[in-house]
Design a protein around this motif. Structure first.
Motif, mmCIF file in Angstrom:
data_model
loop_
_atom_site.group_PDB
_atom_site.id
_atom_site.type_symbol
_atom_site.label_atom_id
_atom_site.label_comp_id
_atom_site.label_asym_id
_atom_site.label_seq_id
_atom_site.Cartn_x
_atom_site.Cartn_y
_atom_site.Cartn_z
ATOM 1 N N PRO A 1 2.950 0.854 18.368
ATOM 2 C CA PRO A 1 3.770 1.304 17.244
ATOM 3 C C PRO A 1 3.049 1.096 15.907
ATOM 4 O O PRO A 1 2.136 0.279 15.805
ATOM 5 N N PHE A 2 3.496 1.834 14.895
ATOM 6 C CA PHE A 2 2.964 1.642 13.546
ATOM 7 C C PHE A 2 3.242 0.228 13.073
ATOM 8 O O PHE A 2 4.228 -0.400 13.465
ATOM 9 N N LYS A 3 2.408 -0.249 12.140
ATOM 10 C CA LYS A 3 2.678 -1.522 11.474
ATOM 11 C C LYS A 3 3.300 -1.225 10.112
ATOM 12 O O LYS A 3 2.953 -0.231 9.463
ATOM 13 N N ALA A 4 4.199 -2.113 9.690
ATOM 14 C CA ALA A 4 4.913 -1.902 8.425
ATOM 15 C C ALA A 4 3.936 -1.863 7.253
ATOM 16 O O ALA A 4 4.049 -1.020 6.351
ATOM 17 N N ALA A 5 2.947 -2.759 7.251
ATOM 18 C CA ALA A 5 1.995 -2.823 6.142
ATOM 19 C C ALA A 5 1.165 -1.546 6.072
ATOM 20 O O ALA A 5 0.869 -1.041 4.985
ATOM 21 N N GLU A 6 0.803 -1.056 7.240
ATOM 22 C CA GLU A 6 0.021 0.178 7.316
ATOM 23 C C GLU A 6 0.791 1.340 6.677
ATOM 24 O O GLU A 6 0.269 2.063 5.822
ATOM 25 N N LEU A 7 2.068 1.469 7.062
ATOM 26 C CA LEU A 7 2.857 2.572 6.510
ATOM 27 C C LEU A 7 3.126 2.367 5.026
ATOM 28 O O LEU A 7 3.159 3.339 4.261
ATOM 29 N N ALA A 8 3.310 1.113 4.605
ATOM 30 C CA ALA A 8 3.523 0.845 3.182
ATOM 31 C C ALA A 8 2.307 1.326 2.387
ATOM 32 O O ALA A 8 2.448 1.957 1.325
ATOM 33 N N GLY A 9 1.129 1.078 2.914
ATOM 34 C CA GLY A 9 -0.091 1.517 2.240
ATOM 35 C C GLY A 9 -0.157 3.037 2.134
ATOM 36 O O GLY A 9 -0.480 3.586 1.071
ATOM 37 N N VAL A 10 0.173 3.701 3.239
ATOM 38 C CA VAL A 10 0.138 5.165 3.240
ATOM 39 C C VAL A 10 1.149 5.707 2.228
ATOM 40 O O VAL A 10 0.856 6.629 1.456
ATOM 41 N N LEU A 11 2.343 5.110 2.219
ATOM 42 C CA LEU A 11 3.394 5.553 1.290
ATOM 43 C C LEU A 11 2.948 5.389 -0.160
ATOM 44 O O LEU A 11 3.130 6.298 -0.980
ATOM 45 N N GLU A 12 2.373 4.233 -0.459
ATOM 46 C CA GLU A 12 1.910 3.997 -1.832
ATOM 47 C C GLU A 12 0.906 5.053 -2.248
ATOM 48 O O GLU A 12 0.975 5.591 -3.351
ATOM 49 N N ASP A 13 -0.019 5.349 -1.330
ATOM 50 C CA ASP A 13 -1.023 6.365 -1.646
ATOM 51 C C ASP A 13 -0.367 7.706 -1.963
ATOM 52 O O ASP A 13 -0.725 8.379 -2.914
ATOM 53 N N VAL A 14 0.605 8.086 -1.127
ATOM 54 C CA VAL A 14 1.250 9.388 -1.335
ATOM 55 C C VAL A 14 2.049 9.384 -2.638
ATOM 56 O O VAL A 14 2.032 10.362 -3.396
#
Lengths: 353, 627
Positions: B611-624
């Motif tokens: 599964p995805f990691k929360a920190a990983e998705l947080a980073g992607v979201l911030e970038d977007v």
């Protein structure tokens, strides 16, 4: 296991679960309003007429009969019967019928299939239905050819068959459907011929009476792509000399003059000998061991000059659907009917106020 | 044991991620499950992630044979099994090797030093001993001779006289559990009771395991190695009664519930396949509910029997994973044509082909959507968490029975084996899905009353369901095209066009019968929407929380219905500047969204079997957000 007798005089503990017809039914009651669309002269017409003729004799309610088929000429069969029916997909009818029969013990479930449908694409399902002994009646119309796809060789075609897909002759050895069914230890195995209405009716009636999977191979002529495949068994002048009509409890004797008989050879196989020879076998369809039935299935016109028809094997054994439904009723009797909320709250729980 | 009572610091944490790792024969799943059970009893919120190899017993001592179990628990509600462990228990060098990369510097590491022999180091692929070569310098390492202490404890205990050395050694996982239970202040009564029950037939083995468990607990108490213990207070959760549940168990219960709610007997036709087999195992226990389970000869027979049972008036179910769906495709098409209820449960795993049987993925969406010949629309429902599998199963059965259609229920390996606390539903809140069969003719022909099997309900476009045994309604259905209404075989071009469109319209119409897509946007200032489906709900929501905690704005929407989409989906997507779709595939939902709504969604795609990691998705979201 209790064996009871129902209103038809038929002895079948499973058929008793199917409701009786309220009134006498006739062939007309089983004929649907659909125009029959097989090629003129097809052997399927004769089989349809026989089935429509004998179903009323079972005395069971029409609405409690279901015919399930796969794909192929024979599989159009359900459309022409005024019962419940499903024309499914290629080879899968035994699987679909297994679900229906297992979940509805009040139905008489029939499978109509052909040599390609049952033995080629659906071979696996057929073997497992026979092994499980689900309460199904499987009628396999064997014309030794693919008809609906216009004439390719089938898994029962003889070696060297010249067809559209085998212009240099087919290479693979054919199945002997009766041997195959006996190898899977089917509890009822029979064989008959489309044109012999009386014989076909007697085999089908016995199949209907059988609790468990009944497999019936029906030699069926395809007059378009494989005409005359069974002529030797149909021709008035020759048929009695090449057909062995199996009768339970009777000596294995055949021939126009009753002059030929079957006995066991030294190597354990069967051989044709003059009637009156010592050691002529008596047919026992109810023998638990299928070995003699299998040996009989190895007699063919090509190898022995004789083809047995009739009931090779008919033994009483527990059926899959009965056993499953018994597990359910036993569980309910012992544990009571299930309670959803106590099921889902099982295991360790904790409460937060 | 020392009489001296040392003053130890007890540190309060808001959440902890624990990982147990060992050989697949070391009992790590059991250890993790039991630690989780203690944690649930204590009242924490939690989420688990088992991770095990496909081989039953891969070569012992090698990284390929390592089995792991991760638990994330907290004093508040949590959404994922945790990104990185705060503490790793490594039972041998292979377990250390396979898991060390996930351990952040400063994290705790408990190693079984007895297992760090030359042979084991070699099998794990270590040239030098990581216990001494500086590899572990960044971590807080606790060196524990777990195996030898377990054997000593077992042999010193009463009632274990007949336990041999090998059996004693096998209890080392309970030593580890005892130590961890002490370190994290977990209640222990449950574990003792569990062991007594599990080994009731072999009391000496029960005694050995309990001795090891207690020895581990006492070791923590007496050793100098641990200067700090940790407490995580119970979570403030909604009031009610809870149990811990895995996705596959919740899904099984949902199916049993669907049987009761529809009033139909359940028929499961299935063929064993990872990670779906547990549903077959579970349902086979519930004979008293009238549940019939049929282990078929193959995937095709499994669905065939289920469809046959549906024809007879049961609720037909088949359970499988991606490769099985491929085999069932033709029968699903038949069910579309017959218009009979059928629930197809696909517990997705890594693909293509055999792929990664024990790992998770979301890559069967397009197979569920389009994997059939002809125009063969099938509704798709996807649960978002282990507990949600219960409700999603009921929803799938609702659509199947109401619209007389096969329905896909798309779970995955992560939901199937992961667990969380589940607030038990209240019977009265479950929907009434009572099914009524047709028992009377529905048409008047020239000769009088007739039954037309394809005469549709004008509102739902569902056809009548008349089951065998109903007098006067005898009819034939099949895979050949049939005439609209009457249902006789028809090759008429205009009729076929009409029937194709009717079947499509029936499924499309479900959009009016499902809840609208909801958006979570606490600040109401978000210009970026993150859209997900299925098991990614937890990591996406956790990622959104992290981003919002930094003062950024992001909106989240999660799809439960993927065919059809909720009626307001397009409107919502178009109201944001950017739409981000994270998926554990290469962009399958994104393909559908772009095709249907002409929205240029951005994808974030990973197919690592995890599964995805929360920190990983947080980073992607911030970038977007910041782009």
């Amino acid at each position: 296991m209790t064996v009871t007798t129902n209103h038809t005089g038929i002895s079948n503990r499973l058929l008793d679960l199917v409701p009786a017809a309220p009134a006498q039914q006739s062939r007309k009651d089983f004929t649907s309003d659909q125009e029959v669309r097989w090629c003129p002269g097809c052997g399927d017409y004769a089989i349809l007429a026989t089935v429509q003729g004998f179903l009323p004799e079972l005395g069971i309610a029409r609405e409690n009969i279901a015919f399930i088929s796969g794909i192929g000429c024979s599989s159009r069969f359900p459309y022409y019967l005024q019962t419940y029916g499903m024309h499914s997909i290629h080879g899968r009818a035994p699987a679909i019928a297994t679900g229906l029969a297992t979940s509805r013990p009040d139905l008489s479930v029939w499978v109509v299939t052909g040599d390609g449908d049952a033995l080629s694409i659906g071979g696996n399902h057929l073997l497992h239905a026979l092994r499980r002994n689900v309460n199904l009646k499987i009628l396999m119309f064997n014309n030794r050819i693919y008809g609906l796809t216009k004439g390719q060789y089938s898994p029962t075609s003889e070696v060297g068959k010249i067809t559209k897909s085998t212009p240099f002759g087919s290479l693979d050895r054919p199945y002997n459907p009766v041997s195959l069914a006996l190898g899977a230890e089917a509890t009822f195995v029979g064989r008959s011929i489309d044109s012999d209405r009386a014989h076909l009716t007697s085999v089908l009636r016995a199949a209907a009476e059988h609790p468990g999977t009944a497999f019936v191979e029906i030699f069926q002529n395809c007059n378009i792509f494989n005409d005359g495949a069974f002529d030797a068994l149909k021709d008035r002048s020759s048929r009695d000399d090449v057909t062995l009509k199996l009768a339970h409890g009777e000596p294995l004797v055949f021939g126009a003059e009753g002059d030929k008989a079957i006995r066991r050879a030294d190597d354990g196989s069967l051989e044709v000998v003059p009637a009156g020879s010592p050691g002529v076998l008596v047919h026992d369809a109810t023998a638990t061991d299928p070995s003699q039935a299998f040996a009989l299935s190895r007699l063919t016109g090509d190898t022995h000059g004789v083809t047995p028809i009739g009931i090779f094997r008919s033994v009483d054994a527990p059926t899959y659907d009965e056993a499953l439904n018994t597990q359910i009723s036993d569980a309910r009797e012992k544990q009571g009917a299930g309670d959803l909320m106590s099921l889902i709250s099982g295991g360790e729980t904790w409460t937060i106020d | 044991m020392s009489e001296q009572v040392r003053e130890r610091e007890t540190r309060r944490l808001d959440r902890v991620v624990v990982r147990f790792a060992g050989d697949s024969g070391d009992g790590m799943q059991l250890t993790g499950e039991q630690f989780t059970s203690e944690t649930a009893t204590f009242g924490n919120d939690l989420s688990t992630l088992p991770d095990f190899p496909a081989e039953i017993r891969a070569p012992a001592g090698t990284p390929a044979g390592v089995s792991g179990f991760q638990l994330h628990y907290s004093d508040h509600d949590i959404l994922t099994p945790g990104d990185a462990p705060d503490v790793l228990v490594a039972m041998n060098p292979a377990a250390l090797k396979a898991n060390l990369k996930d351990l952040p510097p400063g994290a705790s590491l408990i190693v079984n030093t007895d297992a760090f022999t030359g042979g084991n180091l070699k099998k794990a692929g270590y040239a030098t001993d990581p216990l001494t070569d500086g590899t572990l310098d960044p971590y807080m390492v606790h060196r524990v001779p777990l195996t030898s202490m377990t054997i000593n404890a077992v042999h010193a205990a009463e009632g274990t006289g007949s336990v041999n050395k090998k059996e004693a050694e096998r209890a080392k996982n309970m030593f580890a559990l005892g130590l961890m239970s002490w370190l994290y202040h977990r209640p222990t009564e449950g574990t003792v009771g569990f062991l007594e029950k599990k080994f009731a037939k072999r009391p000496e083995i029960a005694a050995a395991n309990i001795a090891a468990f207690r020895a581990g607990f006492n070791y923590g108490e007496t050793t100098e190695s641990f200067t700090v213990t940790y407490e995580v207070a119970p979570a403030r959760m909604r009031s009610g009664t809870y149990r811990r549940i895995t996705g596959n168990l919740a899904l099984s219960y949902g199916l049993v519930a669907a049987g009761e709610l529809t009033g139909l007997p359940l028929f499961l036709g299935s063929y064993p396949i990872t990670p779906a087999s547990d549903i077959l195992h579970e349902l086979s226990k519930h004979k008293r509910f009238g549940v019939r389970t049929f282990q078929a000869e193959d995937e095709i027979a499994g669905i065939g029997a289920a469809l046959g049972a549906s024809f007879g008036g049961s609720l037909g179910i088949t359970t499988t994973s991606g490769p099985g769906v491929a085999l069932k495709s033709e029968t699903i098409g038949l069910a579309v044509s017959l218009e009979l209820p059928l629930v197809i449960v696909d517990i997705q795993r890594g693909g293509p082909s055999t792929g990664l049987p024990t790992k998770t993925e979301q890559s069967d969406l397009l197979q569920a959507m389009f994997g059939r010949n002809g125009e063969a629309p099938v509704p798709i429902v996807a649960p978002r968490s282990p507990g949600d599998c219960f409700d999603a199963a009921i929803e799938a059965a609702r659509l199947a029975t109401k619209y007389r259609t096969p329905v896909f229920l798309l779970s995955d390996g992560y939901l199937a084996n992961g667990s969380e606390p589940w607030l038990l539903p209240i019977r009265e809140t479950l929907p009434d899905l009572k099914v009524t069969f047709t028992t009377e003719p529905n048409h008047t022909g020239p000769k009088g009353p007739e039954f037309w099997p394809y005469l549709r309900d004008p509102e739902t476009l569902a056809r009548p369901w008349a089951v065998p045994g109903t007098p006067g309604l005898e009819h034939r259905i099949g895979g050949i095209e049939k005439s609209d209404g009457q249902g006789n075989i028809s090759y008429d071009p205009a009729n076929h066009d009409r029937m194709v469109r009717l079947r499509a319209a029936k499924v499309a119409g479900i959009a009016n019968d499902i809840p609208p897509l909801e958006v979570e946007d606490p600040s109401e200032q978000a210009r970026v929407l993150v859209l997900g489906w299925g098991s990614t709900y937890g990591p996406i929501a956790a990622g959104c929380r992290r981003v919002r905690a930094k003062g950024l704005h992001v909106a989240q929407a999660h799809l439960r219905h993927l065919n059809p989409f909720p009626a307001n989906t397009g409107e919502i997507l178009r109201s944001y500047d950017k739409v981000l779709i994270p998926e554990m595939n290469l962009g399958q939902l994104r393909t559908l969204i772009r095709a249907e709504f002409l929205v240029d969604a951005i994808g974030y795609n990973q197919v690592r079997g995890l599964p995805f990691k929360a920190a990983e998705l947080a980073g992607v979201l911030e970038d977007v957000i910041n782009q």
